[in-house]
Design an enzyme around this catalytic site. Structure first.
Site, PDB file in Angstrom:
ATOM      1  N   HIS A 166       0.539   0.443  10.495  1.00  0.00           N
ATOM      2  CA  HIS A 166       0.897  -0.944  10.214  1.00  0.00           C
ATOM      3  C   HIS A 166       2.267  -0.990   9.523  1.00  0.00           C
ATOM      4  O   HIS A 166       2.702  -0.018   8.915  1.00  0.00           O
ATOM      5  CB  HIS A 166      -0.168  -1.607   9.330  1.00  0.00           C
ATOM      6  N   HIS A 167       2.913  -2.095   9.622  1.00  0.00           N
ATOM      7  CA  HIS A 167       4.269  -2.324   9.083  1.00  0.00           C
ATOM      8  C   HIS A 167       5.358  -1.594   9.871  1.00  0.00           C
ATOM      9  O   HIS A 167       6.530  -1.634   9.477  1.00  0.00           O
ATOM     10  CB  HIS A 167       4.398  -1.940   7.605  1.00  0.00           C
TER      11      HIS A 167
ATOM     12  N   ASP B  43       0.796  -1.228   0.000  1.00  0.00           N
ATOM     13  CA  ASP B  43       0.000   0.000   0.000  1.00  0.00           C
ATOM     14  C   ASP B  43       0.825   1.273   0.000  1.00  0.00           C
ATOM     15  O   ASP B  43       0.342   2.330  -0.416  1.00  0.00           O
ATOM     16  CB  ASP B  43      -1.007  -0.003   1.165  1.00  0.00           C
TER      17      ASP B  43
ATOM     18  N   ASP C 179      18.128 -30.047  -6.410  1.00  0.00           N
ATOM     19  CA  ASP C 179      16.738 -30.246  -5.995  1.00  0.00           C
ATOM     20  C   ASP C 179      16.455 -29.595  -4.646  1.00  0.00           C
ATOM     21  O   ASP C 179      15.338 -29.141  -4.381  1.00  0.00           O
ATOM     22  CB  ASP C 179      16.389 -31.737  -5.957  1.00  0.00           C
TER      23      ASP C 179
ATOM     24  N   GLU D  84       9.400 -10.929  -2.169  1.00  0.00           N
ATOM     25  CA  GLU D  84      10.450  -9.909  -2.243  1.00  0.00           C
ATOM     26  C   GLU D  84      11.847 -10.510  -2.345  1.00  0.00           C
ATOM     27  O   GLU D  84      12.711  -9.966  -3.049  1.00  0.00           O
ATOM     28  CB  GLU D  84      10.375  -8.976  -1.025  1.00  0.00           C
TER      29      GLU D  84
ATOM     30  N   GLY E 251      26.814 -16.886  -1.526  1.00  0.00           N
ATOM     31  CA  GLY E 251      26.454 -18.292  -1.400  1.00  0.00           C
ATOM     32  C   GLY E 251      25.103 -18.565  -0.768  1.00  0.00           C
ATOM     33  O   GLY E 251      24.974 -19.482   0.045  1.00  0.00           O
TER      34      GLY E 251
ATOM     35  N   ASN F   7      19.753 -35.017  -6.627  1.00  0.00           N
ATOM     36  CA  ASN F   7      20.633 -35.927  -5.894  1.00  0.00           C
ATOM     37  C   ASN F   7      20.130 -36.127  -4.460  1.00  0.00           C
ATOM     38  O   ASN F   7      20.911 -36.389  -3.551  1.00  0.00           O
ATOM     39  CB  ASN F   7      22.090 -35.442  -5.923  1.00  0.00           C
TER      40      ASN F   7
ATOM     41  N   GLY G 257      18.563 -34.255  -1.985  1.00  0.00           N
ATOM     42  CA  GLY G 257      18.855 -33.454  -0.806  1.00  0.00           C
ATOM     43  C   GLY G 257      20.059 -32.558  -0.956  1.00  0.00           C
ATOM     44  O   GLY G 257      20.532 -32.284  -2.058  1.00  0.00           O
TER      45      GLY G 257
ATOM     46  N   GLU H 156      26.064 -29.993   1.722  1.00  0.00           N
ATOM     47  CA  GLU H 156      26.066 -30.026   3.182  1.00  0.00           C
ATOM     48  C   GLU H 156      26.443 -31.413   3.697  1.00  0.00           C
ATOM     49  O   GLU H 156      27.168 -31.546   4.696  1.00  0.00           O
ATOM     50  CB  GLU H 156      24.685 -29.626   3.730  1.00  0.00           C
TER      51      GLU H 156
END
Length: 565
Positions: free
Chosen positions: A114-115, A28, A445, A51, A414, A473, A475, A479
């Site tokens: 608001h916000h 708004d 994925d 965003e 990253g 692969n 997952g 990591e």
């Protein structure tokens, strides 16, 4: 028209710079501003899914066209942008971050709107962004607003960093002189100090004259700060071997006979590592020496003769020359460098990349090793190639780019999921430049699931120049390699990825799954597949722990670094 609204003024300025797609979401406090986009012929409102994705899209667009713009609303909208804007700041991308603010009167009265945080402080979010912005303007006066807008656009472009522009909702409909648009924004760089630059050139030429084994090393900021032409001329004139870092990939024509490969410190191919580290002079252009860009800081130069050309300073050995910008310094060097190449230098053969190590049976399961070398044969000149943090960003190092390629990755910041939004921005930029220019995404994925909604925006705008390679692969493989190979937190809920294009109501699309060497070879050999006439998703099935060799090595280094006290 002798006068135009301030809202239209800002978009007319962007239109003058050929920025014709504006990213973001309505709220708004920015709705009246967004009306002005539709007053400018040829300009469009992307209308992103959220965003964060809009910020990523603006980043991708800026990497193709040099600058971009994203619009959000005060508080809730702009805070969702912070991760994307921080990435643009870290990686030198010019994004005009426009925020629709409450009216000047509402701010002055400290209304409990608001916000807000409920404390009457309307500048708190602006202060947050100051740490990740080159400059900012919190506009409150219509009389100085055009100059403030021009200043911010100029700084974004010159410094290739995000800038913050806060526009109160009551100011965007106020009138300013349209004659202000007749004077273009000054986008030229401030001249280097002549004496400092002369000392730099003399010292560099002396080092060149004495060198037996010089090299040129190209990094990300050579592209970001528009020095690719200077780099190419420097290689042509000197015939020095040229290498790139992972972030610098596409900074030089990789089919050039003097291109030797990608240098990543200890993670480099052995022949590349030996060649670079035995140089007696390194001309480094646009360096961003992060851990993933350097093999966890494992550069092993055997010489102290290192010259670093940066966007805002030059460094020679231990001497720093503030303000000697590489764009002007390189052009000055090009005038006389041919005479500086001494008799000691005899061009030696550079390392040659072997794209396919060995033939594989058609029914063999696909591996990262095969994919990243084979895909080089499918790339074509002019492609925009985008690789996600993870196996893709490391695997692409093994491939060879054709000439005039734009490579996009986010090796320094990253943030996983970045590339899906960036692909949207890059694809829309490509539509404006040449609709036949292909935009090619490689994303895991797991990363896909963070920002998948932006595929909807690609479908909305019929970005049929886009190829979405989803590396399935099972997952978060990067990591798993660093820590927790079988940990539940590295698992993801499997999706039916090939249902995403119909889910997002794509019109012309194709969905393909490949799992074997033969299926991939057949796909790349199909001439129709190479034509960008529909949006395509290609799901590439890979083993869970299969990864490029350099990523496996980097993961071990990262785990060791994370464990250090």
């Amino acid at each position: 028209m002798s006068e135009i609204t301030l809202g239209r003024y800002i978009f007319e300025r962007l239109h003058q710079l050929k920025i014709d797609t504006i990213f973001g979401l309505p709220g708004d406090f920015n709705l009246s501003l967004l009306d002005k986009i539709y007053e400018i012929e040829g300009m469009r409102w992307a209308g992103n899914a959220n965003e964060l994705n809009a910020g990523y899209a603006a980043d991708g667009y800026a990497r193709v066209k040099g600058i971009s713009a994203v619009v959000s609303t005060f508080g809730v909208g702009e805070l969702s942008l912070t991760n994307a804007i921080a990435g643009s700041f870290a990686e030198h991308c010019a994004v005009l971050n426009i925020v629709g603010l409450p009216s000047v009167n509402a701010q002055a009265k400290q209304l409990l709107l608001h916000h807000t945080l409920g404390n009457g402080d309307f500048t708190v979010f602006h202060r947050m962004f100051k740490n990740i912005s080159q400059t900012s303007a919190f506009i409150a006066d219509i009389n100085t607003a055009p100059q403030e807008i021009d200043r911010c656009i100029r700084d974004a472009y010159i410094y290739q960093r995000p800038v913050y522009v806060g526009l109160p909702s009551n100011l965007v409909d106020l009138l300013v002189p349209s004659s202000l648009l007749e004077t273009p924004i000054e986008l030229s760089l401030k001249p280097n100090d002549p004496e400092a630059q002369e000392e730099v050139i003399e010292t560099v030429e002396k080092l060149i004259k004495e060198a037996h084994n010089p090299i040129i090393l190209v990094d990300a900021c050579a592209s970001r700060h528009n020095c690719k032409r200077e780099v190419a001329k420097l290689v042509d004139i000197t015939q020095f071997p040229v290498f790139t870092t992972p972030m610098g990939k596409s900074g030089i024509n990789e089919s050039h006979p003097r291109f030797g490969g990608v240098y990543v410190g200890s993670l480099s191919r052995p022949d590349v590592k030996a060649f670079v580290e035995n140089a007696d002079l390194v001309l480094s252009i646009g360096a961003l020496l992060s851990d993933f860009n350097t093999g966890s800081f494992s550069y092993g130069y055997k010489t102290k003769n290192v010259v670093e050309f940066h966007s805002d300073y030059t460094k020679i050995r231990q001497a720093t020359f503030p303000g000697v910008q590489m764009k002007e310094a390189l052009n000055k060097l090009l005038e006389t460098v041919e005479n500086a190449v001494g008799p000691n230098y005899i061009p030696a053969p550079v390392p040659q990349q072997k794209l396919i190590n060995s033939p594989a049976a058609p029914d063999a399961l696909l591996t990262q090793e095969y994919l990243w070398t084979k895909v080089s044969s499918w790339f074509k000149e002019g492609d925009i190639i985008i690789t996600e943090t993870g196996t893709s960003a490391f695997g692409i190092v093994q491939s060879r780019f054709p000439n005039n390629t734009i490579g996009i990755s986010q090796v320094l910041w990253g943030s996983i999921g970045y590339t899906v939004g960036a692909t949207c921005g890059a694809a829309m930029a490509a539509q404006e430049i040449d609709p036949s220019k292909r935009v090619v995404l490689f994303v895991g994925d797991g990363s896909l699931q963070l920002t998948v909604q932006e595929i909807s925006t690609l479908c909305k705008w019929e970005c049929n120049n886009t190829y979405l390679y989803v590396l399935n692969n099972d997952g978060y493989t990067i990591e798993r390699l660093i820590h927790g190979q079988n940990a539940g937190y590295n698992d993801i809920q499997p999706w039916n990825n090939l249902q995403l294009l119909p889910l997002f109501n794509a019109k012309d699309y194709e969905c393909i799954r490949v799992a074997t060497v033969g299926e991939l070879n057949e796909l790349f050999a199909n001439p129709a597949f190479a034509v960008p006439d529909k949006i395509r998703m290609i799901e590439v099935m890979l083993a869970r722990m299969d990864a490029p060799a350099n990523l496996v090595a980097q993961a071990k280094l990262s785990e060791r670094t994370n464990a250090q006290m």
